[in-house]
Structure formats: C-alpha cells, structure tokens
Motif scaffolding. Structure first.
Motif, PDB file in Angstrom:
ATOM      1  N   GLY A  61       0.888  -1.038   0.072  1.00  0.00           N
ATOM      2  CA  GLY A  61      -0.073   0.032  -0.074  1.00  0.00           C
ATOM      3  C   GLY A  61       0.852   1.345  -0.037  1.00  0.00           C
ATOM      4  O   GLY A  61       0.124   2.218  -0.364  1.00  0.00           O
ATOM      5  N   ALA A  62       2.136   1.165   0.440  1.00  0.00           N
ATOM      6  CA  ALA A  62       2.926   2.272   0.300  1.00  0.00           C
ATOM      7  C   ALA A  62       3.053   2.874  -1.135  1.00  0.00           C
ATOM      8  O   ALA A  62       3.419   4.044  -1.358  1.00  0.00           O
ATOM      9  CB  ALA A  62       4.517   1.790   0.678  1.00  0.00           C
ATOM     10  N   TYR A  63       2.887   1.950  -1.961  1.00  0.00           N
ATOM     11  CA  TYR A  63       3.213   2.158  -3.378  1.00  0.00           C
ATOM     12  C   TYR A  63       2.041   3.245  -3.839  1.00  0.00           C
ATOM     13  O   TYR A  63       2.338   4.256  -4.724  1.00  0.00           O
ATOM     14  CB  TYR A  63       2.963   0.992  -4.381  1.00  0.00           C
ATOM     15  N   GLU A  64       0.651   3.135  -3.239  1.00  0.00           N
ATOM     16  CA  GLU A  64      -0.431   3.788  -3.189  1.00  0.00           C
ATOM     17  C   GLU A  64      -0.068   5.416  -3.043  1.00  0.00           C
ATOM     18  O   GLU A  64      -0.273   6.296  -3.693  1.00  0.00           O
ATOM     19  CB  GLU A  64      -1.527   3.422  -2.714  1.00  0.00           C
ATOM     20  N   VAL A  87      -5.261   2.415  -8.813  1.00  0.00           N
ATOM     21  CA  VAL A  87      -3.766   2.204  -8.267  1.00  0.00           C
ATOM     22  C   VAL A  87      -3.865   0.705  -7.860  1.00  0.00           C
ATOM     23  O   VAL A  87      -4.639   0.335  -6.945  1.00  0.00           O
ATOM     24  CB  VAL A  87      -3.124   2.890  -7.100  1.00  0.00           C
ATOM     25  N   SER A  88      -3.297  -0.203  -8.503  1.00  0.00           N
ATOM     26  CA  SER A  88      -3.135  -1.588  -8.155  1.00  0.00           C
ATOM     27  C   SER A  88      -1.589  -1.891  -7.670  1.00  0.00           C
ATOM     28  O   SER A  88      -0.633  -1.040  -7.794  1.00  0.00           O
ATOM     29  CB  SER A  88      -3.117  -2.454  -9.301  1.00  0.00           C
ATOM     30  N   LEU A 131      -7.481   6.014 -15.401  1.00  0.00           N
ATOM     31  CA  LEU A 131      -5.719   6.402 -15.334  1.00  0.00           C
ATOM     32  C   LEU A 131      -5.452   5.276 -14.513  1.00  0.00           C
ATOM     33  O   LEU A 131      -5.838   5.407 -13.372  1.00  0.00           O
ATOM     34  CB  LEU A 131      -5.599   7.730 -15.002  1.00  0.00           C
ATOM     35  N   VAL A 132      -4.743   4.334 -14.779  1.00  0.00           N
ATOM     36  CA  VAL A 132      -4.285   3.238 -14.171  1.00  0.00           C
ATOM     37  C   VAL A 132      -2.825   3.178 -14.062  1.00  0.00           C
ATOM     38  O   VAL A 132      -2.017   2.950 -14.804  1.00  0.00           O
ATOM     39  CB  VAL A 132      -4.732   1.968 -15.001  1.00  0.00           C
ATOM     40  N   PHE A 133      -2.589   2.819 -12.593  1.00  0.00           N
ATOM     41  CA  PHE A 133      -0.940   2.742 -12.073  1.00  0.00           C
ATOM     42  C   PHE A 133      -0.670   1.279 -11.822  1.00  0.00           C
ATOM     43  O   PHE A 133      -1.678   0.760 -10.919  1.00  0.00           O
ATOM     44  CB  PHE A 133      -0.521   3.581 -11.115  1.00  0.00           C
ATOM     45  N   VAL A 134       0.360   0.662 -12.201  1.00  0.00           N
ATOM     46  CA  VAL A 134       0.848  -0.614 -11.512  1.00  0.00           C
ATOM     47  C   VAL A 134       2.352  -0.462 -11.350  1.00  0.00           C
ATOM     48  O   VAL A 134       2.834   0.305 -12.123  1.00  0.00           O
ATOM     49  CB  VAL A 134       0.592  -1.808 -12.519  1.00  0.00           C
ATOM     50  N   PRO A 135       2.901  -1.207 -10.549  1.00  0.00           N
ATOM     51  CA  PRO A 135       4.142  -1.033 -10.273  1.00  0.00           C
ATOM     52  C   PRO A 135       5.018  -1.513 -11.377  1.00  0.00           C
ATOM     53  O   PRO A 135       4.767  -2.499 -12.144  1.00  0.00           O
ATOM     54  CB  PRO A 135       4.395  -2.058  -9.012  1.00  0.00           C
ATOM     55  N   ILE A 184       7.479   3.677  -1.530  1.00  0.00           N
ATOM     56  CA  ILE A 184       6.802   5.076  -2.055  1.00  0.00           C
ATOM     57  C   ILE A 184       7.441   5.728  -3.036  1.00  0.00           C
ATOM     58  O   ILE A 184       6.778   6.402  -3.912  1.00  0.00           O
ATOM     59  CB  ILE A 184       6.712   5.754  -0.530  1.00  0.00           C
ATOM     60  N   GLU A 185       8.920   5.692  -2.863  1.00  0.00           N
ATOM     61  CA  GLU A 185       9.563   6.240  -4.033  1.00  0.00           C
ATOM     62  C   GLU A 185       9.416   5.738  -5.388  1.00  0.00           C
ATOM     63  O   GLU A 185       9.291   6.404  -6.231  1.00  0.00           O
ATOM     64  CB  GLU A 185      11.050   6.345  -3.736  1.00  0.00           C
ATOM     65  N   LEU A 186       9.083   4.435  -5.339  1.00  0.00           N
ATOM     66  CA  LEU A 186       8.874   3.891  -6.653  1.00  0.00           C
ATOM     67  C   LEU A 186       7.532   4.250  -7.132  1.00  0.00           C
ATOM     68  O   LEU A 186       7.265   4.392  -8.390  1.00  0.00           O
ATOM     69  CB  LEU A 186       8.441   2.189  -6.506  1.00  0.00           C
ATOM     70  N   GLY A 187       6.649   4.459  -6.267  1.00  0.00           N
ATOM     71  CA  GLY A 187       5.309   4.866  -6.994  1.00  0.00           C
ATOM     72  C   GLY A 187       5.348   6.401  -7.232  1.00  0.00           C
ATOM     73  O   GLY A 187       4.781   6.601  -8.387  1.00  0.00           O
ATOM     74  N   ARG A 188       5.999   7.070  -6.678  1.00  0.00           N
ATOM     75  CA  ARG A 188       6.202   8.454  -7.206  1.00  0.00           C
ATOM     76  C   ARG A 188       6.821   8.613  -8.511  1.00  0.00           C
ATOM     77  O   ARG A 188       6.665   9.401  -9.417  1.00  0.00           O
ATOM     78  CB  ARG A 188       7.207   9.383  -5.952  1.00  0.00           C
ATOM     79  N   ARG A 189       8.040   7.691  -8.693  1.00  0.00           N
ATOM     80  CA  ARG A 189       8.590   7.755  -9.723  1.00  0.00           C
ATOM     81  C   ARG A 189       7.891   7.147 -10.819  1.00  0.00           C
ATOM     82  O   ARG A 189       7.915   7.812 -12.028  1.00  0.00           O
ATOM     83  CB  ARG A 189      10.030   6.879  -9.769  1.00  0.00           C
ATOM     84  N   ASP A 190       7.070   6.262 -10.748  1.00  0.00           N
ATOM     85  CA  ASP A 190       6.014   5.661 -11.807  1.00  0.00           C
ATOM     86  C   ASP A 190       5.099   6.815 -12.021  1.00  0.00           C
ATOM     87  O   ASP A 190       4.683   6.753 -13.322  1.00  0.00           O
ATOM     88  CB  ASP A 190       5.317   4.580 -11.291  1.00  0.00           C
ATOM     89  N   ALA A 191       4.603   7.466 -11.399  1.00  0.00           N
ATOM     90  CA  ALA A 191       3.799   8.611 -11.490  1.00  0.00           C
ATOM     91  C   ALA A 191       4.216   9.771 -12.306  1.00  0.00           C
ATOM     92  O   ALA A 191       3.944  10.193 -13.198  1.00  0.00           O
ATOM     93  CB  ALA A 191       3.018   9.364 -10.339  1.00  0.00           C
TER      94      ALA A 191
END
Length: 414
Positions: A33-36, A249-250, A335-339, A394-401
């Motif tokens: 959930g930190a990815y979200e 966000v998945s 608008l879909v986000f996945v790791p 969290i940083e992975l999610g921020r970079r992906d966004a």
C-alpha cells in the motif's frame, strides 16, 4: 428511484459538482500500500504540488490497505496537497520490531481449541497470528475521522467507499459515507451488499483484517474481515455512485516478460515462506486486468449506441439496464497505475540488508531469512511494516507517477 438505492438522508446544499466526478480507487496488498502513497504524491506533484487545491478526487474507495489510504485522503480532502506529508510520515515512521508482533503460542492454542463466541462488547473475532494492537494504533493516529465526516457533510468530498467481507454470509459489503445529494445505486448481485453509514475506525480495520494474520472486526452487530478477498480493487462501487473518471492504483506487479518455469524450478519443492506468499496472493487476487477489459468493452458499446441509436431506443436500453443491474451504462475514463518493479524482489533485497537489526523472535527471523535467500518475498510484502522499506516503495510509486506527468495533467485537466 428504486427503493434499494442508497442516498444521503440530508438534502443537498446544491447540485454543483455531481457531474463528471473523479474517483480514486485503491487496491489491497499489505505493505505494498505504500506504493499507492507514492503514486498520490507523484500525481499531486505533477499537478502543481501544494498549489493544487482543492483535491483532484471527489470520491475515494479502497479495500484492505487501500481502505487506510482512501480514508486518509477523504479526511484530508480539504487540505493543500491532501496533507500527504503526514501520511508519508506515518508509513516511513514504522518500526518493524514494534509493529510486527506475532503471538505464536496463542495462535497455535486457538487453532487447536477453537475460538469461543465473542461477548457483545468484544470487537475482535477469530484466530490471529499477529497482535493487531500496533497497527490499530497507527491507523487511529493517522486518520482524523471527525474531519472525514466534516469533509463529506460539507461536500468537500462526495463519497467514501470501504469494502469488507461479512464473515457470516461471505458477502462483500460496501460501506458508504455519502455527501448531500449523492446516490449509490446498489448492485443486484446477491454476493454484494451495501450499508450507508459514517465510516469509522472499525470499518477500516475490518477491511484490513487478513484472515489468520489479523482478527475479524465487529461493525455494528456483525463481524467483517479483509475486503480484498472478494473485491480487491473496488471499481464498481464508485461507478454506481456516479464517478465517470477513475484513477486506479493496483499494488500487483505484472511481469509481462515472464516465461514458463524451467524443469529444474518445477522439480524443487518451494519453502513454507514461498508458499505462504503465493497463498496470500491467491486470496487477495487482483482481477484488475479483467475488470478493465470489461470496462473497455462497455465503453465501446456505449459509444456505438450513442452514435447509432435513436434517442427513444437509447432511453429504453438504459431503463432495461437499470432494471437488470441497478444502474445504467455510461462511458468511463480511466488512469491506471501498476508497479514498474516487482515489490516482492525489493522486499527480499531489503531483508538481506536489514534483517540483523530487527528485534524479533527466532521463528520469525528464520522465515524472513528464507524469504530473503529465495529472492522473492511475496509474503513479506504484506507484513514488512518497516519505515525504510515503505520509503523505497513510496519512491517507486512517485517515480512511476512522474514518468507519466503529461498523461496525468491531460487526464485531470480534461
């Protein structure tokens, strides 16, 4: 209006803002959930950071750990940048040695003896490997539920939806807190139920209660457990509430380059830690790809009907849909986000580098060491409640966004 529809019992202050609503839909996945949180941070950064007021989301929804993040966003819909620094601090401030609190003897004892029927005042039910108290305290300290209710009552947020599984019936229950003028059109699926009531701490904790790991929670007169077991990404509820634009966000990584296992891999029986991770993945399966395929087909049909059908026939078709499924079809933008990286592999590497500093029991340490040695710590991604690991995810999610900043701006400003 069908009697089964749920609607706020207070009159609307105005009808403004009920069209074209954008919903934030968050899936389950434990520490994933930190990815979200990272995705939300990157999205806000792409939209202008602290200058972005009000919230880009009119509706929030979540299951399992997504319920925690969705409730936080709902409680901070009034604040610049959703007060997200506070949520990031809660995630990155966790100490695995304190939050990971297994109760092995009690767990084994309950497995063999069973669990006594709970007293009326008892809030928990069932066998639990982990002591839920540290996580409960974290959620309670992080989410201001009074402010959440104020935001919904003032229509700063139009609705919050939390999915949980009712233990007695096996039905997925959607707990809805709706702003004035909002209507939730219930599903006719017998496996689904809905309840219109203020979302409180118990609702969120019930949604996060993975069976065996955490005890089921009482909400009202019934007990509920993890909402991700049947509805890990609650897309349908926000559509039934009127959302037309979904930010989804998945937390499930999809390896599009994967190949079939080699004979050598198949010949090696996996460890208990490996199997546990796969069982958790199976229990909290994310059918997001299939849901999006269905949504795309519906969008195509809606577009064709709008272009080719006479108005009278179009209205008749929509009325038939309402009678059969409780709601009409309409075009939905997503608008879909996945790791972009496998979070399980990040967890394995993090365990290799940090396992020695954790103050935990021998059994837990052995399980974690096995996960680290195998290089794929699926089960650890659900339970690795440590701030350093949260920061990486969290940083992975921020970079992906941020890689999709132009797409984000186009979607949110359309």
């Amino acid at each position: 209006m069908r009697e089964a529809d749920l609607k706020a019992d207070h009159p609307p202050k105005s009808s403004h803002g009920l069209e074209g609503m954008t919903a934030l839909v968050l899936s389950g996945g434990g520490m994933r959930g930190a990815y979200e949180v990272g995705i939300i941070a990157g999205l806000l950064e792409a939209l202008g950071g602290s200058t972005h007021v009000p919230s880009p989301f009119q509706i929030t929804a979540g299951a399992s750990v997504g319920a925690i993040n969705a409730a936080f966003v709902a409680a901070n819909a009034h604040a610049p940048s959703l007060n997200l620094d506070s949520l990031i601090s809660s995630w990155t401030g966790m100490d695995f040695s304190r939050v990971f609190s297994p109760q092995l003897l009690s767990f084994v004892r309950q497995l063999f003896r069973g669990t006594m029927p709970p007293a009326k005042e008892e809030q928990r039910l069932g066998t639990s490997l982990l002591n839920p108290a540290p996580l409960e305290a974290l959620v309670q300290e992080t989410i201001d539920f009074e402010q959440l209710h104020t935001n919904v009552r003032d229509s700063t947020l139009k609705g919050l939806f939390i999915a949980a599984l009712q233990v007695a019936t096996g039905k997925t229950t959607i707990f809805c807190e709706l702003a004035p003028g909002m209507v939730y059109r219930q599903s006719k699926d017998p496996r689904r139920a809905a309840a219109l009531e203020p979302v409180a701490l118990d609702h969120v904790l019930a949604s996060t209660a993975i069976p065996l790991l955490f005890p089921a929670r009482r909400v009202g007169n019934e007990f509920y457990c993890d909402g991700g077991l049947r509805l890990n990404t609650p897309i349908a509820p926000v559509i039934r509430a009127g959302a037309e634009r979904l930010v989804i966000v998945s937390t499930t990584y999809v390896d599009r380059a994967s190949t079939a296992p080699s004979p050598e891999t198949l010949a090696t029986y996996p460890s208990l830690a490996f199997l546990t991770g796969k069982v958790l993945n199976a229990l909290l399966v994310d059918p997001l790809a299939y849901d999006l395929q269905i949504l795309a087909r519906i969008n195509d049909l809606v577009d064709i009907h709008q272009r080719g059908l006479e108005p009278r026939i179009g209205r008749d078709l929509q009325q038939r849909m309402v009678r059969r499924r409780g709601a009409s079809y309409r075009h939905i933008e997503t608008l879909v986000f996945v790791p972009s990286q496998d979070i399980a592999k990040l967890a394995a590497q993090y365990l290799k580098e940090n396992l020695r500093r954790f103050d935990i029991g021998l059994v837990a340490r052995r399980l974690l060491r096995t996960a680290a040695e195998e290089g794929n710590a699926d089960w650890a991604t659900y339970l690795l409640f440590d701030g350093g690991f949260a920061q990486q995810v969290i940083e992975l999610g921020r970079r992906d966004a941020m890689r999709r900043r132009d797409e984000i701006r186009a979607f949110c400003h359309a």
